[in-house]
Design a protein around this motif. Sequence first.
Motif, mmCIF file in Angstrom:
data_model
loop_
_atom_site.group_PDB
_atom_site.id
_atom_site.type_symbol
_atom_site.label_atom_id
_atom_site.label_comp_id
_atom_site.label_asym_id
_atom_site.label_seq_id
_atom_site.Cartn_x
_atom_site.Cartn_y
_atom_site.Cartn_z
ATOM 1 N N SER A 57 0.820 -1.180 0.000
ATOM 2 C CA SER A 57 0.000 0.000 0.000
ATOM 3 C C SER A 57 0.876 1.261 0.000
ATOM 4 C CB SER A 57 -0.898 -0.118 1.221
ATOM 5 O OG SER A 57 -1.485 1.038 1.534
ATOM 6 N N LEU A 58 1.994 1.204 0.675
ATOM 7 C CA LEU A 58 2.932 2.335 0.633
ATOM 8 C C LEU A 58 3.482 2.511 -0.769
ATOM 9 C CD1 LEU A 58 4.825 4.499 1.655
ATOM 10 C CD2 LEU A 58 6.403 2.700 2.387
ATOM 11 N N ARG A 59 3.949 1.421 -1.319
ATOM 12 C CA ARG A 59 4.623 1.513 -2.612
ATOM 13 C C ARG A 59 3.662 1.931 -3.731
ATOM 14 N NH1 ARG A 59 9.122 1.917 -5.995
ATOM 15 N NH2 ARG A 59 7.615 3.177 -7.071
ATOM 16 N N THR A 60 2.503 1.345 -3.748
ATOM 17 C CA THR A 60 1.598 1.633 -4.864
ATOM 18 C C THR A 60 0.765 2.887 -4.631
ATOM 19 O OG1 THR A 60 -0.215 0.355 -3.924
ATOM 20 C CG2 THR A 60 1.309 -0.812 -5.357
ATOM 21 N N GLY A 61 0.683 3.315 -3.378
ATOM 22 C CA GLY A 61 -0.147 4.476 -3.092
ATOM 23 C C GLY A 61 -1.633 4.167 -3.091
ATOM 24 N N ARG A 62 -1.959 2.890 -3.151
ATOM 25 C CA ARG A 62 -3.375 2.518 -3.079
ATOM 26 C C ARG A 62 -3.623 1.595 -1.901
ATOM 27 N NH1 ARG A 62 -7.204 3.122 -5.797
ATOM 28 N NH2 ARG A 62 -8.082 1.043 -5.612
ATOM 29 N N ILE A 130 -6.438 4.305 3.894
ATOM 30 C CA ILE A 130 -7.592 4.357 2.995
ATOM 31 C C ILE A 130 -7.307 5.225 1.769
ATOM 32 C CG2 ILE A 130 -9.399 3.988 4.708
ATOM 33 C CD1 ILE A 130 -9.566 6.929 5.174
ATOM 34 N N ASP A 131 -8.133 5.047 0.747
ATOM 35 C CA ASP A 131 -7.971 5.826 -0.477
ATOM 36 C C ASP A 131 -8.924 7.004 -0.537
ATOM 37 O OD1 ASP A 131 -6.089 4.011 -1.595
ATOM 38 O OD2 ASP A 131 -7.743 2.657 -2.043
ATOM 39 N N MET B 1 -2.215 19.999 -6.130
ATOM 40 C CA MET B 1 -1.415 19.425 -7.219
ATOM 41 C C MET B 1 0.056 19.365 -6.829
ATOM 42 S SD MET B 1 -3.642 19.083 -9.856
ATOM 43 C CE MET B 1 -4.168 18.048 -8.496
ATOM 44 N N GLY B 2 0.829 19.077 -7.815
ATOM 45 C CA GLY B 2 2.274 19.171 -7.638
ATOM 46 C C GLY B 2 2.815 18.113 -6.706
ATOM 47 N N VAL B 3 3.944 18.429 -6.116
ATOM 48 C CA VAL B 3 4.665 17.454 -5.321
ATOM 49 C C VAL B 3 4.026 17.280 -3.937
ATOM 50 C CG1 VAL B 3 6.217 19.256 -4.593
ATOM 51 C CG2 VAL B 3 6.934 16.893 -4.403
ATOM 52 N N ARG B 4 4.125 16.090 -3.477
ATOM 53 C CA ARG B 4 3.500 15.762 -2.209
ATOM 54 C C ARG B 4 4.366 16.225 -1.033
ATOM 55 N NH1 ARG B 4 1.891 9.687 -1.001
ATOM 56 N NH2 ARG B 4 1.089 9.924 1.106
ATOM 57 N N VAL B 5 3.710 16.606 0.016
ATOM 58 C CA VAL B 5 4.448 17.027 1.206
ATOM 59 C C VAL B 5 4.730 15.831 2.085
ATOM 60 C CG1 VAL B 5 4.514 18.641 3.109
ATOM 61 C CG2 VAL B 5 3.091 19.133 1.131
ATOM 62 N N THR B 6 5.983 15.633 2.400
ATOM 63 C CA THR B 6 6.333 14.495 3.236
ATOM 64 C C THR B 6 7.056 14.973 4.481
ATOM 65 O OG1 THR B 6 8.522 14.187 2.301
ATOM 66 C CG2 THR B 6 6.693 13.165 1.140
ATOM 67 N N ALA B 54 0.111 4.669 5.501
ATOM 68 C CA ALA B 54 0.646 3.416 4.991
ATOM 69 C C ALA B 54 2.115 3.261 5.371
ATOM 70 C CB ALA B 54 0.493 3.354 3.472
ATOM 71 N N ALA B 55 2.863 4.339 5.246
ATOM 72 C CA ALA B 55 4.286 4.278 5.573
ATOM 73 C C ALA B 55 4.458 3.957 7.049
ATOM 74 C CB ALA B 55 4.957 5.605 5.239
ATOM 75 N N ARG B 56 3.668 4.615 7.836
ATOM 76 C CA ARG B 56 3.728 4.397 9.255
ATOM 77 C C ARG B 56 3.449 2.945 9.601
ATOM 78 N NH1 ARG B 56 2.047 8.449 13.764
ATOM 79 N NH2 ARG B 56 0.064 8.965 12.830
#
Lengths: 351, 351
Positions: A57-62, A130-131, B1-6, B54-56
Amino acid sequence: MGVRVTLRSVAEAAGVSTAAVSYAFNRPDRLSSEMRSRILAVARELGYSGPDAAARSLRTGRANAIGVIFTTGLTYAFRDPYVLALLGGLAEALAHSRTSLVLIPFAPVVAGLSDAEVRESLDAVHRAVIDGAVADGFTDDHPAVRALSERSLPLVRSSETAAGRCVLIDDRQAGRKIGRHLADLGHREVAVVLSSPREPGCAVPPADEAALYPYSRHRLAGIREALPAGARVRVVSGGNNADATGRLAATSLLAAPDRPTAIAADSDVLAAAVVEVATVQGLRVGHDVSVTGFDDVPLAASTGLTTVRQPIHEKGRLMARMLLDPDNTPSRLTLPTELVVRSSTGPAPNR
Amino acid sequence: MGVRVTLRSVAEAAGVSTAAVSYAFNRPDRLSSEMRSRILAVARELGYSGPDAAARSLRTGRANAIGVIFTTGLTYAFRDPYVLALLGGLAEALAHSRTSLVLIPFAPVVAGLSDAEVRESLDAVHRAVIDGAVADGFTDDHPAVRALSERSLPLVRSSETAAGRCVLIDDRQAGRKIGRHLADLGHREVAVVLSSPREPGCAVPPADEAALYPYSRHRLAGIREALPAGARVRVVSGGNNADATGRLAATSLLAAPDRPTAIAADSDVLAAAVVEVATVQGLRVGHDVSVTGFDDVPLAASTGLTTVRQPIHEKGRLMARMLLDPDNTPSRLTLPTELVVRSSTGPAPNR
DNA sequence: ATCCCCTTGTTAATCGTTTAACATGGTGCA
DNA sequence: TGCACCATGTTAAACGATTAACAAGGGGAT
């Protein structure tokens, strides 16, 4: 116990690249069938059951999941026929797209909390993988809704004042339908019972009406609009939209010396509670006192409630579709409502 | 839009390490309060709403969510009072621990699919980001249950034959309670209506009984045990445990020339449908024909059903607790049941 | 024989965090 | 003065996967 089996360990055991293992699980066409079955065999042998959900889910963003939050708290949600119909609609749309439904709880956010404390009470809202999400019935500035929209996920609401996607009904117009019906029957003393977080049974002064759920506010406005100038409208909290809280509200209303001739409730659940209390008190519903509901859930038909039907299931279905397939769905939809007259309303009694 | 904030972009903008930003959100005590508020200010300015879920979840290995699968499919679940009570129990346990409830759909797995096709139909089961799961009512070898247990997540079932954690009732004993009650009333011609994936109304030959839901099978066994030797028991499918399918089953049973004197259903929903059909056909339930249910959901009380009460809400609560706090919960629990006699059963009519 | 394309597999960058382990400077205390 | 210790930041290594981009080999067509 011991070390966990990952894509990599399978790859090493099979003597291939991790890409190959990934393809074996996700893109059969990218691999020769013998390679693929060899990899799957090794995977099974190692007890590897497929790519890790969180990593994927992290990698695909879904996430293949959409979230839902409830105004009344998760525990109560399953007793509310409105919520159930909505969930049914959501589930119907989701079932065919292999998407899970995430029910997100949140601790009540009380006033005077620090930033950090608010964040913490909304922990589950932040952590849900979630998406997109559905928030039905909320004020635009509810903390949970805000937290959700800050996450920059697609969000579907039911508020006409909110920017972005929404599915709603014309609550004000629906309110007018009720108001006009009661007006035509000659009612001039009307009580309105609204689901609200405050104490059930207590009067809601005009100053506090802004804090009501938006749909309640609009329905109330509609009712007022449709009643003639001389009519008196009093507003009472129906609490959690539950049976028990509805009875409290009803009791306080029917006990009053200047009992209203009509009681318009915000939901069929509340209205049914009012009918019950009135009946117990020996009042003939539809004669001595008229009662209206809202939603037209199954309960309304069996109780003989006059109510306004709204397509709840459809609402849920459309909300989910907006999230799943935004390109082929309008981003704002207003669904129709319909007054359904049954036996719980009748001419106002002479006094 | 544009780049995501991380987290990183916030760190760069604030001129600090990513660790600092992470601490700002997760461990206030690890940072001076001025540093913390500076970071949070920058975050807000950039529109960063906190660490990605998801990353978390990948990094920490925790999802703060538990999954649930349903035998009857997600869409139907919200109409089944048993499921609702169970969900209510789960939700109650979850609400205080900031854990979400993930309702996982799965496509029906039909026979003769390839490995890959089965995987695909269970896609949501594989992809759900959860810390554990609940599977109530399933056979041990149901593909969805198998997929879940292969994921090596904590899994709570309701099957006594399954290894691992489970919460259940003694279905066989409960069956005996019904059987004995009917036997005492003199019934010797009994039909049993069981929820089952097969065609509603069709007879279930002994050879196919193994494929029934485990709880159905055990209840049936209990009923048979308690009835006297001469009694005849026929078994009929009640379909999806829905109103409509129950009516089909009832119609086929009541139309038969050798109509049974008692009909024992697998759930109150089915039993209520039987009562309805019988009444429409002019039969007096409790006299001409006796009917029993199972579960004791609210419907049972209002229909006057004789039934076996099981603590469904409690079951859900305990299942969730087993997942949330395994160390302070026994890993196998059997909850009590109780025969509740109401008006839907009576002495067998003389023939 | 040459060229092109297709099939099948690999390399390696990246997704966005968390957190153990380490640095650094200041405080308290003997 | 010296030493231990604490508070506060940083470094850098994971977590477990996906997927462009590339490479190699094998036909088929001309």
